[in-house]
Write an enzyme that holds these catalytic residues in place. Structure first.
Site, mmCIF file in Angstrom:
data_model
loop_
_atom_site.group_PDB
_atom_site.id
_atom_site.type_symbol
_atom_site.label_atom_id
_atom_site.label_comp_id
_atom_site.label_asym_id
_atom_site.label_seq_id
_atom_site.Cartn_x
_atom_site.Cartn_y
_atom_site.Cartn_z
ATOM 1 N N TRP A 101 0.648 -1.175 0.032
ATOM 2 C CA TRP A 101 -0.023 -0.081 -0.169
ATOM 3 C C TRP A 101 0.865 1.375 0.118
ATOM 4 O O TRP A 101 0.582 2.113 -0.710
ATOM 5 C CB TRP A 101 -0.915 -0.017 1.141
ATOM 6 C CG TRP A 101 -1.939 -0.937 0.865
ATOM 7 C CD1 TRP A 101 -2.118 -2.073 1.795
ATOM 8 C CD2 TRP A 101 -3.261 -1.051 0.089
ATOM 9 N NE1 TRP A 101 -3.306 -2.977 1.309
ATOM 10 C CE2 TRP A 101 -3.787 -2.343 -0.167
ATOM 11 C CE3 TRP A 101 -3.372 -0.089 -1.249
ATOM 12 C CZ2 TRP A 101 -4.846 -2.589 -0.896
ATOM 13 C CZ3 TRP A 101 -4.382 -0.529 -2.135
ATOM 14 C CH2 TRP A 101 -5.008 -1.677 -1.859
ATOM 15 N N ASP A 179 -1.274 6.459 6.590
ATOM 16 C CA ASP A 179 -2.340 5.717 6.028
ATOM 17 C C ASP A 179 -2.696 4.561 7.160
ATOM 18 O O ASP A 179 -2.045 3.620 7.227
ATOM 19 C CB ASP A 179 -1.887 5.142 4.808
ATOM 20 C CG ASP A 179 -3.057 4.148 4.203
ATOM 21 O OD1 ASP A 179 -4.057 3.893 4.613
ATOM 22 O OD2 ASP A 179 -2.884 3.351 3.132
ATOM 23 N N LYS A 203 -12.542 -1.305 7.441
ATOM 24 C CA LYS A 203 -12.133 -2.421 8.256
ATOM 25 C C LYS A 203 -12.643 -2.366 9.672
ATOM 26 O O LYS A 203 -13.213 -3.019 10.398
ATOM 27 C CB LYS A 203 -10.337 -2.650 8.273
ATOM 28 C CG LYS A 203 -9.748 -2.937 7.039
ATOM 29 C CD LYS A 203 -9.350 -1.903 6.246
ATOM 30 C CE LYS A 203 -8.395 -2.164 4.930
ATOM 31 N NZ LYS A 203 -8.846 -3.302 3.907
HETATM 32 N N1 PMP Z 1 -4.167 1.389 2.189
HETATM 33 C C1 PMP Z 1 -4.458 0.258 3.039
HETATM 34 C C2 PMP Z 1 -3.554 0.119 4.297
HETATM 35 C C3 PMP Z 1 -5.258 -0.805 2.939
HETATM 36 O O1 PMP Z 1 -5.505 -1.667 3.363
HETATM 37 C C4 PMP Z 1 -6.181 -0.372 1.910
HETATM 38 C C5 PMP Z 1 -7.280 -1.326 1.325
HETATM 39 N N2 PMP Z 1 -7.112 -2.935 1.672
HETATM 40 C C6 PMP Z 1 -5.982 0.656 0.752
HETATM 41 C C7 PMP Z 1 -5.148 1.543 1.379
HETATM 42 C C8 PMP Z 1 -7.031 0.880 -0.406
HETATM 43 O O2 PMP Z 1 -8.038 1.191 0.206
HETATM 44 P P1 PMP Z 1 -9.394 1.576 -0.815
HETATM 45 O O3 PMP Z 1 -9.531 0.511 -1.667
HETATM 46 O O4 PMP Z 1 -10.540 1.978 0.095
HETATM 47 O O5 PMP Z 1 -8.977 2.712 -1.742
#
Ligand code: PMP
Length: 366
Positions: A101, A179, A203
């Site tokens: 991520w 994040d 989550k």
């Molecule tokens: N950052 C993290 C740490 C995540 O776990 C996730 C999704 N699993 C995201 C970003 C992306 O999130 P989204 O699909 O809501 O854009």
């Protein structure tokens, strides 16, 4: 019977919250309509929005010089919106990459700011995590190659795919942007250690479709470049996160989850339960000569526990048996393979115990 839900996200929500939402579905607060059927400008919905903010402020002890925003577009949108709002194109954003991520965040930012990869055991920009599980630790802070006068330092305190969590946050010169999508509200933090925190809801907060942002006033005031209002944090703050129609139902459920956390005893109590859940699962994995977790002990996530069987040919049988035992969502991310148990706030110790018991049975029979 509800299933034991180890999904990485969208993920388990507290049963009490789902029941309350169900009870209120047709006639919310005597309105004769669902909360999702009324205007976001209605006083009753404004009350929902304000209560969600004030409960979150209580839960996280958010200082007065931080704004709380409820935004759309998920964490992925923030990968781009953060640099737009807090850095000029010629400035540098430092990225500490501890998993997929953070890597995506850096790639998105690269068209908007100068990106400096301050640390990356996966050797950005090679997508090496697809070939081997290279993200298994958090590099020591004194190895981070930070830029003097960076506009911000971006971190991902919990990497959902790899199960790598930062258990301490360093003090740095530049504001830390975090994040926290997969570990917000899972443990006590000091908001003042951060300049900006963002977290997709799906989550630990509620349904997908809404994102919580906690941002310090001086970062809001930066306004380093001309951007459309809909991307501008300050404009969202001035308009109570209602520049346009927000995802009202997701916001309402998030508010119920905040009240549920308060009723459990707040984040301190939730953190205690999360530590106990994670400890029971890791200690079983460590005691077993069948399963293994590859993450350095100091960086193991309390939220996402990846584990491997002795060989991947056993994975399909493991998942089939898990299905029969009413254990859902255990397949590991395709980039890492193996299994992953996500044990967010709403996942109970009982579910973790059911998983361990199934793992023991499977290992004994394999
Ligand atoms: N950052 C993290 C740490 C995540 O776990 C996730 C999704 N699993 C995201 C970003 C992306 O999130 P989204 O699909 O809501 O854009």
């Amino acid at each position: 019977m509800r299933i034991h839900n180890f999904s990485a996200g969208p993920a388990a929500l507290p049963e009490a919250v789902l029941k309350q939402a169900q009870d209120e579905q047709l006639d919310w607060q005597g309105v004769g309509a669902s909360v999702m059927e009324i205007s976001h400008r209605d006083k009753k919905f404004i009350d929902v929005a304000e209560a969600a903010e004030s409960d979150l402020r209580d839960l996280m002890n958010i200082p007065a010089n931080y704004k709380v925003l409820f935004l759309q577009g998920g964490a992925t949108t923030q990968f781009a919106q953060v640099p737009m709002n807090i850095a000029a194109p010629e400035q540098t954003g430092d990225y500490v990459i501890t998993g997929a991520w953070g890597q995506k965040a850096a790639k998105e930012a690269a068209s908007l700011v100068k990106v400096n990869i301050a640390a990356d055991p996966g050797n950005f920009p090679v997508d090496s995590f697809a070939k081997a599980n290279t993200y298994i630790d958090v590099p020591d802070v004194d190895t981070w190659k930070l830029t003097k006068d960076a506009a911000y330092v971006h971190i991902t305190p919990n990497e959902t795919i790899h199960g790598v969590e930062m258990h301490s946050i360093p003090k740095l010169d530049a504001p830390i942007v975090a994040d926290m999508s997969s570990n917000i509200l899972s443990r006590e933090i000091n908001v003042a250690d951060y300049g900006l925190i963002y977290a997709g809801a799906q989550k630990n907060i509620g349904p997908s479709g809404i994102l919580v942002m906690i941002v310090r006033d001086d970062l809001l005031a930066r306004q380093p470049r001309k951007i459309p209002a809909i991307f501008n944090y300050a404009k969202h703050a001035e308009n109570g996160s209602m520049l346009n129609t927000p995802p009202t139902y997701a916001w309402y459920v998030a508010g119920l989850v905040f009240k549920w956390i308060k009723a459990q005893g707040g984040v301190a109590e939730i953190a205690k339960r999360n530590a106990a859940k994670a400890a029971s699962l890791y200690s079983y994995i460590d005691s077993s000569d069948f399963y293994r977790n590859e993450v350095a002990v100091r960086a193991r996530s309390r939220m996402n526990v990846p584990f491997f069987l002795p060989n991947s040919e056993l994975d399909a049988a493991f998942l089939k048996g898990a299905d029969g035992a009413k254990l859902m969502g255990l397949k590991g991310h395709r980039d890492v393979g193996g299994m992953r148990a996500s044990i967010y706030n709403a996942v109970t110790q009982e579910s973790v115990d059911a998983l361990i018991s199934y793992m023991k049975d499977f290992a004994a029979k394999a």
